[in-house]
Design a protein around this motif. Sequence first.
Motif, PDB file in Angstrom:
ATOM      1  N   ALA A 236       0.824  -1.210   0.000  1.00  0.00           N
ATOM      2  CA  ALA A 236       0.000   0.000   0.000  1.00  0.00           C
ATOM      3  C   ALA A 236       0.858   1.260   0.000  1.00  0.00           C
ATOM      4  CB  ALA A 236      -0.932  -0.008   1.199  1.00  0.00           C
ATOM      5  N   VAL A 237       1.849   1.295   0.883  1.00  0.00           N
ATOM      6  CA  VAL A 237       2.709   2.488   0.977  1.00  0.00           C
ATOM      7  C   VAL A 237       3.474   2.700  -0.329  1.00  0.00           C
ATOM      8  CG1 VAL A 237       4.723   3.502   2.137  1.00  0.00           C
ATOM      9  CG2 VAL A 237       2.907   2.411   3.485  1.00  0.00           C
ATOM     10  N   ASP A 238       3.992   1.621  -0.910  1.00  0.00           N
ATOM     11  CA  ASP A 238       4.704   1.737  -2.193  1.00  0.00           C
ATOM     12  C   ASP A 238       3.804   2.358  -3.260  1.00  0.00           C
ATOM     13  OD1 ASP A 238       6.893   0.547  -1.023  1.00  0.00           O
ATOM     14  OD2 ASP A 238       6.677  -1.384  -2.057  1.00  0.00           O
ATOM     15  N   GLN A 239       2.543   1.946  -3.276  1.00  0.00           N
ATOM     16  CA  GLN A 239       1.612   2.487  -4.269  1.00  0.00           C
ATOM     17  C   GLN A 239       1.337   3.969  -4.023  1.00  0.00           C
ATOM     18  OE1 GLN A 239       0.560   1.385  -7.028  1.00  0.00           O
ATOM     19  NE2 GLN A 239      -1.046   2.883  -7.499  1.00  0.00           N
ATOM     20  N   PHE A 240       1.143   4.342  -2.750  1.00  0.00           N
ATOM     21  CA  PHE A 240       0.942   5.753  -2.424  1.00  0.00           C
ATOM     22  C   PHE A 240       2.141   6.602  -2.890  1.00  0.00           C
ATOM     23  CE2 PHE A 240      -1.949   4.503   1.332  1.00  0.00           C
ATOM     24  CZ  PHE A 240      -3.100   4.865   0.656  1.00  0.00           C
ATOM     25  N   VAL A 241       3.341   6.120  -2.563  1.00  0.00           N
ATOM     26  CA  VAL A 241       4.551   6.884  -2.902  1.00  0.00           C
ATOM     27  C   VAL A 241       4.705   6.989  -4.416  1.00  0.00           C
ATOM     28  CG1 VAL A 241       7.075   6.913  -2.744  1.00  0.00           C
ATOM     29  CG2 VAL A 241       5.706   6.315  -0.729  1.00  0.00           C
TER      30      VAL A 241
ATOM     31  N   ASN B 185      -8.078  -2.529   7.931  1.00  0.00           N
ATOM     32  CA  ASN B 185      -8.908  -3.702   7.626  1.00  0.00           C
ATOM     33  C   ASN B 185     -10.234  -3.236   7.032  1.00  0.00           C
ATOM     34  OD1 ASN B 185     -10.749  -3.109   9.843  1.00  0.00           O
ATOM     35  ND2 ASN B 185      -9.273  -4.066  11.233  1.00  0.00           N
ATOM     36  N   ASP B 186     -11.101  -4.182   6.712  1.00  0.00           N
ATOM     37  CA  ASP B 186     -12.343  -3.841   6.009  1.00  0.00           C
ATOM     38  C   ASP B 186     -13.290  -3.007   6.859  1.00  0.00           C
ATOM     39  OD1 ASP B 186     -12.559  -6.231   7.567  1.00  0.00           O
ATOM     40  OD2 ASP B 186     -14.443  -6.700   6.594  1.00  0.00           O
ATOM     41  N   ILE B 187     -13.313  -3.234   8.170  1.00  0.00           N
ATOM     42  CA  ILE B 187     -14.183  -2.451   9.048  1.00  0.00           C
ATOM     43  C   ILE B 187     -13.732  -0.986   9.061  1.00  0.00           C
ATOM     44  CG2 ILE B 187     -14.846  -2.086  11.469  1.00  0.00           C
ATOM     45  CD1 ILE B 187     -15.000  -5.110  11.771  1.00  0.00           C
ATOM     46  N   VAL B 188     -12.427  -0.771   9.136  1.00  0.00           N
ATOM     47  CA  VAL B 188     -11.895   0.602   9.087  1.00  0.00           C
ATOM     48  C   VAL B 188     -12.211   1.244   7.743  1.00  0.00           C
ATOM     49  CG1 VAL B 188      -9.802   2.005   9.136  1.00  0.00           C
ATOM     50  CG2 VAL B 188     -10.060   0.111  10.754  1.00  0.00           C
ATOM     51  N   LEU B 189     -12.046   0.490   6.661  1.00  0.00           N
ATOM     52  CA  LEU B 189     -12.342   1.034   5.335  1.00  0.00           C
ATOM     53  C   LEU B 189     -13.790   1.506   5.247  1.00  0.00           C
ATOM     54  CD1 LEU B 189     -11.532   1.604   2.402  1.00  0.00           C
ATOM     55  CD2 LEU B 189     -12.168  -0.765   1.860  1.00  0.00           C
TER      56      LEU B 189
ATOM     57  N   GLY C 168      -7.363   0.082   1.146  1.00  0.00           N
ATOM     58  CA  GLY C 168      -7.792  -0.747   2.272  1.00  0.00           C
ATOM     59  C   GLY C 168      -7.111  -2.104   2.255  1.00  0.00           C
ATOM     60  N   ILE C 169      -6.695  -2.580   3.424  1.00  0.00           N
ATOM     61  CA  ILE C 169      -6.218  -3.963   3.539  1.00  0.00           C
ATOM     62  C   ILE C 169      -7.448  -4.834   3.795  1.00  0.00           C
ATOM     63  CG2 ILE C 169      -4.805  -5.599   4.849  1.00  0.00           C
ATOM     64  CD1 ILE C 169      -2.860  -3.354   5.427  1.00  0.00           C
ATOM     65  N   ASP C 170      -7.645  -5.822   2.966  1.00  0.00           N
ATOM     66  CA  ASP C 170      -8.803  -6.729   2.897  1.00  0.00           C
ATOM     67  C   ASP C 170      -9.647  -6.336   1.695  1.00  0.00           C
ATOM     68  OD1 ASP C 170      -8.214  -8.289   5.116  1.00  0.00           O
ATOM     69  OD2 ASP C 170      -9.499  -7.139   6.471  1.00  0.00           O
ATOM     70  N   GLU C 171      -9.819  -7.279   0.796  1.00  0.00           N
ATOM     71  CA  GLU C 171     -10.724  -7.059  -0.327  1.00  0.00           C
ATOM     72  C   GLU C 171     -12.158  -7.055   0.196  1.00  0.00           C
ATOM     73  OE1 GLU C 171     -11.939  -7.061  -4.572  1.00  0.00           O
ATOM     74  OE2 GLU C 171     -10.878  -5.912  -3.047  1.00  0.00           O
ATOM     75  N   VAL C 172     -13.005  -6.195  -0.364  1.00  0.00           N
ATOM     76  CA  VAL C 172     -14.412  -6.117   0.020  1.00  0.00           C
ATOM     77  C   VAL C 172     -15.270  -6.247  -1.241  1.00  0.00           C
ATOM     78  CG1 VAL C 172     -14.129  -4.775   2.143  1.00  0.00           C
ATOM     79  CG2 VAL C 172     -14.236  -3.594  -0.054  1.00  0.00           C
TER      80      VAL C 172
ATOM     81  N   ILE D  57     -12.243   1.016  -5.360  1.00  0.00           N
ATOM     82  CA  ILE D  57     -11.290   1.088  -4.240  1.00  0.00           C
ATOM     83  C   ILE D  57     -10.117   0.133  -4.430  1.00  0.00           C
ATOM     84  CG2 ILE D  57     -11.021   0.923  -1.737  1.00  0.00           C
ATOM     85  CD1 ILE D  57     -12.944   3.132  -2.638  1.00  0.00           C
ATOM     86  N   THR D  58      -8.916   0.687  -4.369  1.00  0.00           N
ATOM     87  CA  THR D  58      -7.709  -0.145  -4.369  1.00  0.00           C
ATOM     88  C   THR D  58      -7.605  -0.869  -3.027  1.00  0.00           C
ATOM     89  OG1 THR D  58      -6.520   1.296  -5.900  1.00  0.00           O
ATOM     90  CG2 THR D  58      -5.182  -0.113  -4.473  1.00  0.00           C
ATOM     91  N   THR D  59      -7.371  -2.179  -3.092  1.00  0.00           N
ATOM     92  CA  THR D  59      -7.275  -2.962  -1.852  1.00  0.00           C
ATOM     93  C   THR D  59      -6.065  -3.890  -1.889  1.00  0.00           C
ATOM     94  OG1 THR D  59      -8.705  -4.718  -2.729  1.00  0.00           O
ATOM     95  CG2 THR D  59      -9.780  -2.960  -1.454  1.00  0.00           C
ATOM     96  N   VAL D  60      -5.665  -4.316  -0.700  1.00  0.00           N
ATOM     97  CA  VAL D  60      -4.645  -5.360  -0.547  1.00  0.00           C
ATOM     98  C   VAL D  60      -5.402  -6.632  -0.170  1.00  0.00           C
ATOM     99  CG1 VAL D  60      -2.585  -6.112   0.680  1.00  0.00           C
ATOM    100  CG2 VAL D  60      -2.912  -3.677   0.188  1.00  0.00           C
ATOM    101  N   ASN D  61      -5.330  -7.619  -1.026  1.00  0.00           N
ATOM    102  CA  ASN D  61      -6.155  -8.815  -0.887  1.00  0.00           C
ATOM    103  C   ASN D  61      -5.425  -9.937  -0.165  1.00  0.00           C
ATOM    104  OD1 ASN D  61      -8.451 -10.517  -1.423  1.00  0.00           O
ATOM    105  ND2 ASN D  61      -7.247 -11.500  -3.018  1.00  0.00           N
ATOM    106  N   GLN D  62      -6.085 -10.511   0.840  1.00  0.00           N
ATOM    107  CA  GLN D  62      -5.556 -11.697   1.507  1.00  0.00           C
ATOM    108  C   GLN D  62      -5.981 -12.942   0.728  1.00  0.00           C
ATOM    109  OE1 GLN D  62      -5.356 -11.981   5.778  1.00  0.00           O
ATOM    110  NE2 GLN D  62      -6.698 -10.214   6.035  1.00  0.00           N
ATOM    111  N   PRO D  63      -5.081 -13.924   0.571  1.00  0.00           N
ATOM    112  CA  PRO D  63      -5.457 -15.170  -0.119  1.00  0.00           C
ATOM    113  C   PRO D  63      -6.262 -16.071   0.814  1.00  0.00           C
ATOM    114  CG  PRO D  63      -3.175 -15.303   0.586  1.00  0.00           C
ATOM    115  CD  PRO D  63      -3.655 -13.918   0.961  1.00  0.00           C
TER     116      PRO D  63
END
Length: 333
Positions: A170-175, A248-252, A274-278, A288-294
């Motif tokens: 996520a941080v790499d993408q922001f930067v 996480n998804d709740i925060v998103l 957001g971390i967690d795909e929704v 929304i760009t997300t970081v997906n858990q397998p």
Amino acid sequence: MKAITITDVAKHAKVSKSTVSQYLNKRYEYMSEKTRKKIEEAIEELNYQPNIIARSLKQKSTFTVGVVVANILHTFSTQIIRAIENYFYKHGFQIIVCNADDQPEKEKNYIEMLRAKQVDGIIIFPTGDNLDLYKRMKSDQFPVVFMDRAIEELNIATVMLDNHFASKLAVDQFVEKGYENIAIITTSIFRNISPRLERIQGYKEALELHGIPVNLDYIKTADAEEISDKLSELFELKNPPQAILAGNDIVLNEVLRYMKKHNMNIPDDVAVIGIDEVSYADFYTPTITTVNQPAIEMANQAAQLLLNQINKTGKEDTSVHRLKPTLLLRNSC
């Protein structure tokens, strides 16, 4: 009316009792398709109902496993439950799902209930506050696997995300998009819940790799109902964040509600990942760009580790298995 027995089924199908038993235990490789069909028809015609209690006593197994999730409201939790249920159903097991609501006392009661019901093993998203209970299961050699959260000193097999890498993606993408004032918000880190702590640490490490100083004012943790207040604190800063990583998804969910309520445009006013795909990530406006858990892979690995313990197969595995997330690029960053 006399109860139908396995002997009755065997006679009706004109096969042996052991063949019917193999059929009931889904050991189909030991019989022809014709034999399977005969047994299936005999069971249906006689309306035979297997005696689960007798089967459990004979095989010393209830063919049931427990899953104790920390918070069933997380999308990740429901994905994991679904995949675990699918895995164990294929192996002739049923699952009992319990929701601990991140409450150690509730978790303790559920674990004790499941053991009283003589489940064959439990997959737990541990709250972290029942160390004596976890240690007792370990000393009893009771099959147990941790999911999502690690308590490494207990040497209990664990499956979880590489949380440091999730934040780095996520941080790499922001930067890459030119943002430097980057904030992170997670749900409460009370009780030192490992994924949340690791995501914050991964965020700090990623900023440092890019030569961006860590600003503690940009790190917020709170219960879900307090996230809005924390966002207000961020945007009242002299230099408010240009980008927000939702832990996480709740925060998103709370971040998106806040943005809409305050007429803030994503990503023009602030970028969001957001971390967690929704489920709504690819049709929300903007997407929304997300970081997906397998999730399926993680669930299958946890289920396999537990089944190995139940069947006492393979070498004892007490390691922490960390799986890599992936970045799903959309329009919010």
